[in-house]
Design an enzyme around this catalytic site. Structure first.
Site, PDB file in Angstrom:
ATOM      1  N   LYS A 136       0.830  -1.187   0.000  1.00 46.64           N
ATOM      2  CA  LYS A 136       0.000   0.000   0.000  1.00 46.64           C
ATOM      3  C   LYS A 136       0.874   1.250   0.000  1.00 46.64           C
ATOM      4  O   LYS A 136       2.003   1.157   0.505  1.00 46.64           O
ATOM      5  CB  LYS A 136      -0.969   0.023   1.182  1.00 46.64           C
ATOM      6  CG  LYS A 136      -0.390  -0.303   2.572  1.00 46.64           C
ATOM      7  CD  LYS A 136       0.763   0.449   3.153  1.00 46.64           C
ATOM      8  CE  LYS A 136       0.720   1.903   3.410  1.00 46.64           C
ATOM      9  NZ  LYS A 136       1.998   2.433   4.047  1.00 46.64           N
ATOM     10  N   TYR A 221      -4.339   4.376   6.373  1.00 46.25           N
ATOM     11  CA  TYR A 221      -4.856   3.436   7.379  1.00 46.25           C
ATOM     12  C   TYR A 221      -6.171   3.929   7.958  1.00 46.25           C
ATOM     13  O   TYR A 221      -7.084   3.138   8.220  1.00 46.25           O
ATOM     14  CB  TYR A 221      -3.824   3.218   8.499  1.00 46.25           C
ATOM     15  CG  TYR A 221      -2.692   2.324   8.085  1.00 46.25           C
ATOM     16  CD1 TYR A 221      -2.837   0.942   8.053  1.00 46.25           C
ATOM     17  CD2 TYR A 221      -1.470   2.857   7.696  1.00 46.25           C
ATOM     18  CE1 TYR A 221      -1.800   0.120   7.659  1.00 46.25           C
ATOM     19  CE2 TYR A 221      -0.422   2.037   7.299  1.00 46.25           C
ATOM     20  CZ  TYR A 221      -0.595   0.673   7.279  1.00 46.25           C
ATOM     21  OH  TYR A 221       0.430  -0.147   6.876  1.00 46.25           O
TER      22      TYR A 221
HETATM   23  P1  NAD Z   1      12.413   1.398   2.056  1.00 45.17           P
HETATM   24  O1  NAD Z   1      12.947   2.715   1.605  1.00 45.17           O
HETATM   25  O2  NAD Z   1      12.911   0.843   3.334  1.00 45.17           O
HETATM   26  O3  NAD Z   1      12.657   0.294   0.931  1.00 45.17           O
HETATM   27  C1  NAD Z   1      12.377   0.532  -0.410  1.00 45.17           C
HETATM   28  C2  NAD Z   1      13.219  -0.390  -1.285  1.00 45.17           C
HETATM   29  O4  NAD Z   1      13.049  -0.006  -2.656  1.00 45.17           O
HETATM   30  C3  NAD Z   1      14.710  -0.329  -1.001  1.00 45.17           C
HETATM   31  O5  NAD Z   1      15.247  -1.618  -1.130  1.00 45.17           O
HETATM   32  C4  NAD Z   1      15.281   0.559  -2.078  1.00 45.17           C
HETATM   33  O6  NAD Z   1      16.603   0.203  -2.433  1.00 45.17           O
HETATM   34  C5  NAD Z   1      14.334   0.307  -3.222  1.00 45.17           C
HETATM   35  N1  NAD Z   1      14.174   1.513  -4.047  1.00 45.17           N
HETATM   36  C6  NAD Z   1      14.391   2.787  -3.683  1.00 45.17           C
HETATM   37  N2  NAD Z   1      14.101   3.609  -4.699  1.00 45.17           N
HETATM   38  C7  NAD Z   1      13.719   2.833  -5.714  1.00 45.17           C
HETATM   39  C8  NAD Z   1      13.266   3.090  -7.032  1.00 45.17           C
HETATM   40  N3  NAD Z   1      13.182   4.331  -7.516  1.00 45.17           N
HETATM   41  N4  NAD Z   1      12.910   2.046  -7.793  1.00 45.17           N
HETATM   42  C9  NAD Z   1      12.968   0.800  -7.326  1.00 45.17           C
HETATM   43  N5  NAD Z   1      13.386   0.483  -6.090  1.00 45.17           N
HETATM   44  C10 NAD Z   1      13.756   1.493  -5.297  1.00 45.17           C
HETATM   45  O7  NAD Z   1      10.839   1.565   2.088  1.00 45.17           O
HETATM   46  P2  NAD Z   1       9.819   0.596   2.831  1.00 45.17           P
HETATM   47  O8  NAD Z   1       9.494   1.152   4.154  1.00 45.17           O
HETATM   48  O9  NAD Z   1      10.285  -0.780   2.741  1.00 45.17           O
HETATM   49  O10 NAD Z   1       8.500   0.790   1.933  1.00 45.17           O
HETATM   50  C11 NAD Z   1       8.319   0.071   0.713  1.00 45.17           C
HETATM   51  C12 NAD Z   1       6.827  -0.032   0.426  1.00 45.17           C
HETATM   52  O11 NAD Z   1       6.216  -0.774   1.487  1.00 45.17           O
HETATM   53  C13 NAD Z   1       6.083   1.290   0.367  1.00 45.17           C
HETATM   54  O12 NAD Z   1       5.126   1.244  -0.646  1.00 45.17           O
HETATM   55  C14 NAD Z   1       5.436   1.429   1.716  1.00 45.17           C
HETATM   56  O13 NAD Z   1       4.253   2.190   1.708  1.00 45.17           O
HETATM   57  C15 NAD Z   1       5.142  -0.019   2.044  1.00 45.17           C
HETATM   58  N6  NAD Z   1       5.109  -0.302   3.500  1.00 45.17           N
HETATM   59  C16 NAD Z   1       4.075  -0.992   4.000  1.00 45.17           C
HETATM   60  C17 NAD Z   1       3.992  -1.270   5.345  1.00 45.17           C
HETATM   61  C18 NAD Z   1       2.862  -2.067   5.898  1.00 45.17           C
HETATM   62  O14 NAD Z   1       2.756  -2.185   7.109  1.00 45.17           O
HETATM   63  N7  NAD Z   1       2.019  -2.648   5.063  1.00 45.17           N
HETATM   64  C19 NAD Z   1       5.010  -0.844   6.202  1.00 45.17           C
HETATM   65  C20 NAD Z   1       6.097  -0.146   5.654  1.00 45.17           C
HETATM   66  C21 NAD Z   1       6.135   0.119   4.293  1.00 45.17           C
END
Ligand code: NAD
Length: 369
Positions: A136, A221
């Site tokens: 999401k 949320y």
């Molecule tokens: P993050 O920054 O920790 O990780 C993102 C990943 O994508 C990293 O590995 C990074 O190297 C890579 N990345 C960065 N820029 C990029 C690009 N332009 N193209 C492709 N890859 C790229 O972020 P996160 O917290 O892991 O969030 C990732 C996704 O998960 C988001 O959509 C966020 O909303 C979602 N999320 C959901 C929950 C949940 O509880 N459901 C919790 C946290 C994050």
């Protein structure tokens, strides 16, 4: 003893010791029923912070397994491959994504990149004939969310969104109580979602990559919760934005938005989405006969919930473990979850977010079609 019986015993023993949640058994059963059946073979795409949580949680899945890794960073492919026992042949760069086609070890790809890239990867994955799981928000706008849905439909694959709360036992129990009329006619919902965001350079504060600010990330949320807690779809929204830090929160990146939603029954919701306040994770549902309160309501848990009749005390579950086992049941067995987790569900939230942004801009009440 079979692992299934072990699991049922593990889940139901504490429940039986709690007479005040006697209606719990069917909820618990709906969570255990995902256990039997074929394993969902999952490729994780985007190996960041959340993927790390999901990967760890998947080690305890009964029906889902990490079988491939896709990343833009070669060193992560090596590290994660070693850690999760994914062979070199099943580690891919983004550019090599097409290689997953016809790979029998991959049923679904779980996309966990910054929001902007969810649609592009989802459409590519669908065209390769694999199911799509997107984090999401599913996209940064309604148009892209619709494109994802259309692509998956055309390719004959399923599209799921990582709405982990849709499988959380306290949440499901409150919904059951509301459906049974225990709270009477629902009049009001309050959703508070926020935390103080750190590093000003992160993608969450980049309009292009995130699609906005707190609303896309955490406000969603309260939007999603308002819908499942009331059991209704909003027909209008109003919204007001406040900003204290114009350097950190640039144009198009919301720091704080208060928003209100109206439902067909006449119930209203009042919500707050913010990157400027900590300890903000609360749902409150009020009806003519009673109330339910959840605080925390959507964090990783333990979720704490109570009603006017007392506390609910479900044992803590790891949301991401349950989610992935339930996704296996949805994708492999055609199980229909109590609260949808499909693309249409994600699209509904995206439409509301766009309406909220419009309401902020115009200062007017925006009708939702
Ligand atoms: P993050 O920054 O920790 O990780 C993102 C990943 O994508 C990293 O590995 C990074 O190297 C890579 N990345 C960065 N820029 C990029 C690009 N332009 N193209 C492709 N890859 C790229 O972020 P996160 O917290 O892991 O969030 C990732 C996704 O998960 C988001 O959509 C966020 O909303 C979602 N999320 C959901 C929950 C949940 O509880 N459901 C919790 C946290 C994050």
């Amino acid at each position: 003893m079979s692992s299934r019986r072990n699991f049922i015993q593990m889940v139901s023993a504490p429940l039986l010791a709690m007479p005040f949640i006697s209606q719990a058994e069917s909820t618990a059963e709906s969570l255990t029923s995902a256990e039997d059946g074929p394993i969902l073979k999952v490729a994780l795409l985007g190996l960041g912070g959340y993927a790390n949580i999901v990967a760890k949680a998947m080690q305890n899945c009964k029906r889902a397994k990490i079988t491939a890794l896709i990343s833009g960073t070669p060193s992560k492919l090596d590290q994660w491959g070693e850690k999760y026992n994914v062979p070199k042949t099943h580690r891919f760069s983004y550019e090599e994504l097409n290689k997953i086609k016809n790979n029998p070890d991959i049923d679904a790809v779980y996309i966990m990149t910054p929001n902007l890239r969810h649609p592009e990867f989802a459409i590519q994955v669908a065209n390769l004939g694999k199911h799509v799981i997107s984090e999401k928000p599913m996209a940064t706008n309604v148009k892209d969310a619709q494109r994802m849905i259309d692509a998956c439909k055309k390719a004959g694959v399923k599209l799921l969104v990582g709405y982990r709360m849709h499988f959380e036992p306290n949440t499901l129990e409150i919904i059951k109580k509301r459906e049974a009329g225990e709270f009477g006619k629902i009049l009001f919902f309050q959703g508070l979602s926020g935390f103080i965001i750190g590093d000003p350079k992160q993608w969450r504060l980049n309009k292009q990559l995130a699609g906005g600010g707190s609303m896309m990330d955490i406000g969603i949320y309260s939007i999603n919760g308002a819908r499942y807690m009331t059991g209704e779809e909003p027909i209008w929204v109003t919204a007001q934005e406040t900003k204290t830090d114009f350097e950190k929160f640039k144009e198009g990146v919301d720091e704080t938005i208060q928003f209100q939603m109206g439902f067909p029954s006449g119930a209203v919701a009042s919500c707050l989405s913010t990157y400027a306040l900590n300890n903000l994770d609360k749902f409150y549902l009020n009806g003519t006969k009673g109330f339910a309160e959840m605080m925390p309501s959507t964090g990783y848990g333990p979720i704490k919930a109570k009603t006017n009749k007392g506390e609910l005390s479900y044992p803590h579950i790891t949301h991401q473990t349950t989610q992935m086992d339930e996704f296996a049941a949805i994708l492999h067995d055609g199980k229909v979850p109590k609260i949808p987790v499909d693309g249409e569900e994600g699209l509904k939230d995206m439409k509301i977010i766009e309406a909220i942004f419009e309401a902020v801009k115009t200062g007017k009440k925006v009708a939702l079609k």
